[in-house]
Design a protein around this motif. Sequence first.
Motif, PDB file in Angstrom:
ATOM      1  N   LYS A  42       0.860  -1.179   0.000  1.00 39.37           N
ATOM      2  CA  LYS A  42       0.000   0.000   0.000  1.00 39.37           C
ATOM      3  C   LYS A  42       0.892   1.222   0.000  1.00 39.37           C
ATOM      4  O   LYS A  42       2.085   1.143   0.287  1.00 39.37           O
ATOM      5  N   LYS A  43       0.297   2.365  -0.344  1.00 35.35           N
ATOM      6  CA  LYS A  43       1.066   3.605  -0.319  1.00 35.35           C
ATOM      7  C   LYS A  43       0.640   4.444   0.867  1.00 35.35           C
ATOM      8  O   LYS A  43      -0.454   4.280   1.399  1.00 35.35           O
ATOM      9  N   GLU A  44       1.545   5.315   1.276  1.00 34.21           N
ATOM     10  CA  GLU A  44       1.208   6.256   2.331  1.00 34.21           C
ATOM     11  C   GLU A  44       0.021   7.092   1.874  1.00 34.21           C
ATOM     12  O   GLU A  44      -0.182   7.294   0.672  1.00 34.21           O
ATOM     13  N   SER A  45      -0.753   7.578   2.821  1.00 31.86           N
ATOM     14  CA  SER A  45      -1.863   8.440   2.437  1.00 31.86           C
ATOM     15  C   SER A  45      -1.299   9.731   1.861  1.00 31.86           C
ATOM     16  O   SER A  45      -0.214  10.172   2.216  1.00 31.86           O
ATOM     17  N   GLY A  46      -2.024  10.303   0.950  1.00 34.63           N
ATOM     18  CA  GLY A  46      -1.589  11.536   0.306  1.00 34.63           C
ATOM     19  C   GLY A  46      -2.033  11.559  -1.139  1.00 34.63           C
ATOM     20  O   GLY A  46      -2.606  10.607  -1.654  1.00 34.63           O
ATOM     21  N   SER A  59      -2.784   2.365  -3.810  1.00 35.34           N
ATOM     22  CA  SER A  59      -3.631   3.261  -3.023  1.00 35.34           C
ATOM     23  C   SER A  59      -3.313   3.036  -1.554  1.00 35.34           C
ATOM     24  O   SER A  59      -2.453   2.222  -1.216  1.00 35.34           O
ATOM     25  N   SER A  60      -4.015   3.738  -0.689  1.00 36.80           N
ATOM     26  CA  SER A  60      -3.773   3.562   0.745  1.00 36.80           C
ATOM     27  C   SER A  60      -4.415   2.278   1.262  1.00 36.80           C
ATOM     28  O   SER A  60      -4.219   1.903   2.413  1.00 36.80           O
ATOM     29  N   ASP A  61      -5.175   1.595   0.409  1.00 35.95           N
ATOM     30  CA  ASP A  61      -5.694   0.267   0.743  1.00 35.95           C
ATOM     31  C   ASP A  61      -4.660  -0.771   0.305  1.00 35.95           C
ATOM     32  O   ASP A  61      -4.002  -0.610  -0.722  1.00 35.95           O
TER      33      ASP A  61
END
Length: 135
Positions: free
Chosen positions: A71-75, A97-99
Motif C-alpha cells: 500500500k502507499k502512504e496516504s496523500g 492506493s492507501s488500501d
Amino acid sequence: MKHLHVIMLFLAGMLGSAALNAETTPTNDANTQTAVIVNGVQQVNMLAGSFYYKPNQVTVKVNVPVELMIKKESGMIPHNFVIESPDAGVVVKEELSSDVKTIRFTPTAIGKIPFYCTHGTHRDRGMEGVIDVVK
C-alpha cells in the motif's frame, strides 16, 4: 564529587556506545526482508511512500508463489509498482492506493528482479528496489 565522577563515566559510556553504533550501522537506507512462508506462499508486506519502497530489497525462493501486500502512504501523490521480467515469469504493473493491494506471482528463474515506480521522476529519485530470487 563522587556523583560527578559517576555522571562523567555514564556520559563517556553513552558517547562510546553512540560511536560504536555509528560505525556498525550501515550508511545506506536499504531495507531488506526475506519473505515469510505461510501455507506454501511467500508473503511480504510493503509500503510505498515519497520516493521509497519499504522494504526495497526482498529475498524469495524460486518456483514458490509470492504475495506482496503493498500500500502507499496516504496523500495525493500517485505511485505504482512495476516489474518487467518476463524471463523470470514476472510482469506486474499496479497502481497503488492507501488500501492494501495483494500482488501475486511465482518467479521461475534465479536472479535479481528490479521493481520501481513509473510516475514522473519517482524512479530517478530512489523509488525502486530489487527482488532477489534464490534457490
